[in-house]
Design a protein around this motif. Structure first.
Motif, PDB file in Angstrom:
ATOM      1  N   LEU A  90       0.820  -1.206   0.000  1.00  0.00           N
ATOM      2  CA  LEU A  90       0.000   0.000   0.000  1.00  0.00           C
ATOM      3  C   LEU A  90       0.856   1.259   0.000  1.00  0.00           C
ATOM      4  O   LEU A  90       0.544   2.242  -0.688  1.00  0.00           O
ATOM      5  N   ALA A  91       1.950   1.245   0.734  1.00  0.00           N
ATOM      6  CA  ALA A  91       2.845   2.398   0.762  1.00  0.00           C
ATOM      7  C   ALA A  91       3.459   2.641  -0.607  1.00  0.00           C
ATOM      8  O   ALA A  91       3.549   3.788  -1.071  1.00  0.00           O
ATOM      9  N   LYS A  92       3.861   1.575  -1.300  1.00  0.00           N
ATOM     10  CA  LYS A  92       4.418   1.724  -2.651  1.00  0.00           C
ATOM     11  C   LYS A  92       3.369   2.239  -3.628  1.00  0.00           C
ATOM     12  O   LYS A  92       3.662   3.088  -4.482  1.00  0.00           O
ATOM     13  N   ALA A  93       2.142   1.723  -3.534  1.00  0.00           N
ATOM     14  CA  ALA A  93       1.077   2.164  -4.436  1.00  0.00           C
ATOM     15  C   ALA A  93       0.754   3.639  -4.211  1.00  0.00           C
ATOM     16  O   ALA A  93       0.582   4.401  -5.174  1.00  0.00           O
ATOM     17  N   ASN A  94       0.687   4.064  -2.964  1.00  0.00           N
ATOM     18  CA  ASN A  94       0.408   5.473  -2.676  1.00  0.00           C
ATOM     19  C   ASN A  94       1.559   6.362  -3.106  1.00  0.00           C
ATOM     20  O   ASN A  94       1.342   7.486  -3.584  1.00  0.00           O
ATOM     21  N   ALA A  95       2.800   5.899  -2.961  1.00  0.00           N
ATOM     22  CA  ALA A  95       3.953   6.679  -3.419  1.00  0.00           C
ATOM     23  C   ALA A  95       3.914   6.838  -4.931  1.00  0.00           C
ATOM     24  O   ALA A  95       4.249   7.909  -5.464  1.00  0.00           O
ATOM     25  N   ALA A  96       3.513   5.805  -5.647  1.00  0.00           N
ATOM     26  CA  ALA A  96       3.412   5.896  -7.105  1.00  0.00           C
ATOM     27  C   ALA A  96       2.335   6.897  -7.524  1.00  0.00           C
ATOM     28  O   ALA A  96       2.492   7.586  -8.534  1.00  0.00           O
ATOM     29  N   ARG A  97       1.276   7.010  -6.757  1.00  0.00           N
ATOM     30  CA  ARG A  97       0.214   7.972  -7.080  1.00  0.00           C
ATOM     31  C   ARG A  97       0.646   9.403  -6.811  1.00  0.00           C
ATOM     32  O   ARG A  97       0.046  10.337  -7.330  1.00  0.00           O
ATOM     33  N   ARG A  98       1.679   9.590  -5.977  1.00  0.00           N
ATOM     34  CA  ARG A  98       2.150  10.930  -5.636  1.00  0.00           C
ATOM     35  C   ARG A  98       3.358  11.364  -6.458  1.00  0.00           C
ATOM     36  O   ARG A  98       3.722  12.525  -6.436  1.00  0.00           O
ATOM     37  N   GLY A 108       3.695  15.268  -2.773  1.00  0.00           N
ATOM     38  CA  GLY A 108       3.122  15.435  -1.449  1.00  0.00           C
ATOM     39  C   GLY A 108       1.613  15.310  -1.446  1.00  0.00           C
ATOM     40  O   GLY A 108       0.974  15.446  -0.404  1.00  0.00           O
ATOM     41  N   TYR A 109       1.025  15.069  -2.589  1.00  0.00           N
ATOM     42  CA  TYR A 109      -0.422  14.873  -2.725  1.00  0.00           C
ATOM     43  C   TYR A 109      -0.639  13.914  -3.880  1.00  0.00           C
ATOM     44  O   TYR A 109       0.260  13.692  -4.703  1.00  0.00           O
ATOM     45  N   VAL A 110      -1.823  13.333  -3.972  1.00  0.00           N
ATOM     46  CA  VAL A 110      -2.135  12.434  -5.078  1.00  0.00           C
ATOM     47  C   VAL A 110      -2.317  13.281  -6.336  1.00  0.00           C
ATOM     48  O   VAL A 110      -3.058  14.264  -6.334  1.00  0.00           O
ATOM     49  N   LEU A 111      -1.630  12.902  -7.398  1.00  0.00           N
ATOM     50  CA  LEU A 111      -1.679  13.668  -8.634  1.00  0.00           C
ATOM     51  C   LEU A 111      -3.075  13.611  -9.251  1.00  0.00           C
ATOM     52  O   LEU A 111      -3.709  12.556  -9.273  1.00  0.00           O
ATOM     53  N   PRO A 112      -3.562  14.731  -9.780  1.00  0.00           N
ATOM     54  CA  PRO A 112      -4.857  14.712 -10.448  1.00  0.00           C
ATOM     55  C   PRO A 112      -4.803  13.832 -11.694  1.00  0.00           C
ATOM     56  O   PRO A 112      -3.882  13.958 -12.509  1.00  0.00           O
ATOM     57  N   ARG A 113      -5.759  12.954 -11.837  1.00  0.00           N
ATOM     58  CA  ARG A 113      -5.753  12.028 -12.980  1.00  0.00           C
ATOM     59  C   ARG A 113      -5.955  12.755 -14.297  1.00  0.00           C
ATOM     60  O   ARG A 113      -5.419  12.332 -15.311  1.00  0.00           O
ATOM     61  N   HIS A 114      -6.713  13.836 -14.282  1.00  0.00           N
ATOM     62  CA  HIS A 114      -6.968  14.530 -15.548  1.00  0.00           C
ATOM     63  C   HIS A 114      -5.735  15.277 -16.052  1.00  0.00           C
ATOM     64  O   HIS A 114      -5.645  15.588 -17.233  1.00  0.00           O
ATOM     65  N   LEU A 115      -4.777  15.549 -15.184  1.00  0.00           N
ATOM     66  CA  LEU A 115      -3.539  16.192 -15.595  1.00  0.00           C
ATOM     67  C   LEU A 115      -2.432  15.168 -15.842  1.00  0.00           C
ATOM     68  O   LEU A 115      -1.652  15.297 -16.783  1.00  0.00           O
ATOM     69  N   GLY A 116      -2.324  14.183 -14.988  1.00  0.00           N
ATOM     70  CA  GLY A 116      -1.299  13.167 -15.120  1.00  0.00           C
ATOM     71  C   GLY A 116       0.064  13.592 -14.619  1.00  0.00           C
ATOM     72  O   GLY A 116       1.013  12.819 -14.649  1.00  0.00           O
ATOM     73  N   THR A 117       0.190  14.835 -14.193  1.00  0.00           N
ATOM     74  CA  THR A 117       1.450  15.356 -13.674  1.00  0.00           C
ATOM     75  C   THR A 117       1.148  16.180 -12.430  1.00  0.00           C
ATOM     76  O   THR A 117      -0.014  16.420 -12.094  1.00  0.00           O
ATOM     77  N   CYS A 118       2.229  16.675 -11.796  1.00  0.00           N
ATOM     78  CA  CYS A 118       2.015  17.549 -10.647  1.00  0.00           C
ATOM     79  C   CYS A 118       1.528  18.914 -11.133  1.00  0.00           C
ATOM     80  O   CYS A 118       1.611  19.236 -12.333  1.00  0.00           O
ATOM     81  N   LEU A 119       1.028  19.715 -10.248  1.00  0.00           N
ATOM     82  CA  LEU A 119       0.472  21.021 -10.633  1.00  0.00           C
ATOM     83  C   LEU A 119       1.528  21.956 -11.193  1.00  0.00           C
ATOM     84  O   LEU A 119       1.253  22.730 -12.106  1.00  0.00           O
ATOM     85  N   ASP A 120       2.757  21.875 -10.665  1.00  0.00           N
ATOM     86  CA  ASP A 120       3.832  22.722 -11.179  1.00  0.00           C
ATOM     87  C   ASP A 120       4.154  22.378 -12.625  1.00  0.00           C
ATOM     88  O   ASP A 120       4.305  23.278 -13.474  1.00  0.00           O
ATOM     89  N   CYS A 121       4.273  21.107 -12.950  1.00  0.00           N
ATOM     90  CA  CYS A 121       4.569  20.681 -14.320  1.00  0.00           C
ATOM     91  C   CYS A 121       3.404  21.017 -15.252  1.00  0.00           C
ATOM     92  O   CYS A 121       3.610  21.408 -16.407  1.00  0.00           O
ATOM     93  N   ALA A 122       2.191  20.858 -14.779  1.00  0.00           N
ATOM     94  CA  ALA A 122       1.022  21.176 -15.602  1.00  0.00           C
ATOM     95  C   ALA A 122       0.961  22.671 -15.883  1.00  0.00           C
ATOM     96  O   ALA A 122       0.636  23.096 -16.995  1.00  0.00           O
ATOM     97  N   GLU A 123       1.305  23.497 -14.883  1.00  0.00           N
ATOM     98  CA  GLU A 123       1.320  24.941 -15.078  1.00  0.00           C
ATOM     99  C   GLU A 123       2.423  25.345 -16.054  1.00  0.00           C
ATOM    100  O   GLU A 123       2.223  26.205 -16.913  1.00  0.00           O
ATOM    101  N   ALA A 124       3.573  24.708 -15.944  1.00  0.00           N
ATOM    102  CA  ALA A 124       4.671  25.006 -16.860  1.00  0.00           C
ATOM    103  C   ALA A 124       4.336  24.600 -18.281  1.00  0.00           C
ATOM    104  O   ALA A 124       4.769  25.258 -19.243  1.00  0.00           O
ATOM    105  N   ALA A 125       3.565  23.538 -18.440  1.00  0.00           N
ATOM    106  CA  ALA A 125       3.177  23.074 -19.783  1.00  0.00           C
ATOM    107  C   ALA A 125       1.996  23.870 -20.335  1.00  0.00           C
ATOM    108  O   ALA A 125       1.647  23.733 -21.501  1.00  0.00           O
ATOM    109  N   GLY A 126       1.368  24.674 -19.499  1.00  0.00           N
ATOM    110  CA  GLY A 126       0.246  25.501 -19.950  1.00  0.00           C
ATOM    111  C   GLY A 126      -1.078  24.774 -19.959  1.00  0.00           C
ATOM    112  O   GLY A 126      -2.031  25.222 -20.594  1.00  0.00           O
TER     113      GLY A 126
END
Length: 129
Positions: A90-98, A108-126
């Motif tokens: 479970l710890a490995k599965a949750n780490a993969a989701r983050r 540090g949070y579960v990545l949004p599925r609709h973005l597929g990346t962290c918020l910083d990377c999604a913002e940088a990609a526009g």
């Protein structure tokens, strides 16, 4: 007893199919799943033993009646505890989701599925969040 409470009083289960009680009038040995969990118990394979029905203005489109299913505490069993290997999985599965696939860091949070990346990377990609 008021008319509303009397409408839901069916301890024999003739009207609703299972024993039915008004809000706060169920016997003390019948508890909801959350109440069992708070006591460290689980239903243990037993089916629903009874239900509590009450009227709610919030659920007017569904007839305004809400239900809570009850289980007998006398037949409940202790909650199962996961093995160390299950906890590791479970710890490995949750780490993969983050973990962000683009930058490779733990967000540090579960990545949004609709973005597929962290918020910083999604913002940088526009990409609009």
């Amino acid at each position: 007893m008021s008319r509303i409470r009397a409408a839901f009083w069916d301890p024999a289960g003739q009207r609703y199919g299972i024993p039915t009680f008004p809000w706060r009038m169920a016997p003390p040995h019948l508890l909801t799943l959350r109440q069992l969990a708070a006591m460290g118990l689980r239903p243990g394979g037993q089916g629903v033993q009874a239900q509590v029905l009450w009227r709610s203005r919030r659920y007017g489109a569904r007839g305004g009646v809400r239900a809570a299913y009850l289980y007998d505490v006398r037949f409940a069993l202790p909650k199962r505890t996961p093995s160390p290997r299950q906890r590791d999985a479970l710890a490995k599965a949750n780490a993969a989701r983050r973990t962000c696939p683009d930058c490779g860091r733990d967000a540090g949070y579960v990545l949004p599925r609709h973005l597929g990346t962290c918020l910083d990377c999604a913002e940088a990609a526009g990409v609009a969040a």
